[in-house]
Motif scaffolding. Sequence first.
Motif, PDB file in Angstrom:
ATOM      1  N   UNK A   1      -0.666  10.747  -8.488  1.00 39.11           N
ATOM      2  CA  UNK A   1      -0.078  11.280  -7.251  1.00 39.11           C
ATOM      3  C   UNK A   1      -1.141  11.748  -6.259  1.00 39.11           C
ATOM      4  N   UNK A   2      -0.914  11.420  -4.992  1.00 31.87           N
ATOM      5  CA  UNK A   2      -1.846  11.812  -3.942  1.00 31.87           C
ATOM      6  C   UNK A   2      -2.910  10.780  -3.653  1.00 31.87           C
ATOM      7  N   UNK A   3      -3.085   9.811  -4.539  1.00 25.79           N
ATOM      8  CA  UNK A   3      -4.121   8.788  -4.364  1.00 25.79           C
ATOM      9  C   UNK A   3      -3.493   7.530  -3.763  1.00 25.79           C
ATOM     10  N   UNK A   4      -3.852   7.240  -2.513  1.00 28.61           N
ATOM     11  CA  UNK A   4      -3.348   6.028  -1.867  1.00 28.61           C
ATOM     12  C   UNK A   4      -3.912   4.808  -2.583  1.00 28.61           C
ATOM     13  N   UNK A   5      -3.038   3.834  -2.840  1.00 28.80           N
ATOM     14  CA  UNK A   5      -3.454   2.664  -3.613  1.00 28.80           C
ATOM     15  C   UNK A   5      -2.978   1.384  -2.940  1.00 28.80           C
TER      16      UNK A   5
ATOM     17  N   UNK B   1       0.854  -1.188   0.000  1.00 28.78           N
ATOM     18  CA  UNK B   1       0.000   0.000   0.000  1.00 28.78           C
ATOM     19  C   UNK B   1       0.888   1.234   0.000  1.00 28.78           C
ATOM     20  N   UNK B   2       0.681   2.077  -0.991  1.00 24.19           N
ATOM     21  CA  UNK B   2       1.496   3.281  -1.124  1.00 24.19           C
ATOM     22  C   UNK B   2       0.768   4.282  -2.018  1.00 24.19           C
ATOM     23  N   UNK B   3       1.308   5.481  -2.055  1.00 27.28           N
ATOM     24  CA  UNK B   3       0.755   6.484  -2.960  1.00 27.28           C
ATOM     25  C   UNK B   3       1.080   6.101  -4.396  1.00 27.28           C
TER      26      UNK B   3
END
Length: 300
Positions: free
Chosen positions: A237-241, A230-232
């Motif tokens: 950019x800015x959306x945690x995925x 789990x990371x940006x």
Amino acid sequence: MKRNWVFTNLSHKVLYINRPLKSLVPLQIQETSPSVRSSCHKHFIPKGNPTINPRMEPLLSSSMETAIEEDPSKDGPQAELCSSEKTCVSPQDLGSPSALSEWLASRLAHGSEILSQWGKAQGTKRVSNLWKELLEGEISLEDSTPPKRTVHVACVKITDNNGNMLLESHQEMSDGSIRHRNRPLSEKMKPGESVYSACLRGIREELGSTLGSAECVDMRSHSYQREEEERESFTYPGLMTRYVLHHMEAVMEHLPSNDFVTEENEYSADNNVGDMSRSLDDENALVGVRRHFWKWIPSS
């Protein structure tokens, strides 16, 4: 320097090269000699209508259909995007890419500022791309603040008989930008699709229907492994995925022994509807992959 060959199938080409990767640009595409064939591809499909997008109308040979029917993992792992404990937003809830943009702006920190960089910063894609992912069921978006994107990815570790592993070094996008990858071939999974089928589809779409024909692929189903991270998102950019990665190995003996390039022209059909051609200046136009750049490294 040896003559370069291009395998052409619809809008998909592969360029064999015998020179360093950094010297590839600009590329000069040559016509394919009818005598040039992949050694394992028994049913070569000649060049057809160049307006057909192989992603939108997959061209399946009889061997591909057989491979999918005999998929040993068809009852195995599949993409499960939105769990019963989570509340996710659907395309029907939003209705349009612009509504998705407003929804994201209200939930992301510095939302409007961040969204203004999507599709402009190097290697990023647009809200319209995220909308297409949501519309086609490739991702889920948790209805939360901040929102979280979940995507299942089939990752194929392709090796040859010499102990080398194939990596995608980078991609050239339709807007001319470069997206650095340095990872094995990977493909977002479709709803209800098995890992085995997603791997074969990804190979066909990114290597082309000639080099990527199912009869050229020796899938090693026993090698399956799953991991999560789990990371940006780098793409958004800015959306945690949340990335659910499904790994599987495959052996392909017939690929070029040197670094090579395949041409995909992803989303070309989506940006050309009827007689209307969307300019990349149109915010609803999709940014897709134009070319994949591949290299071999020693397999650890």
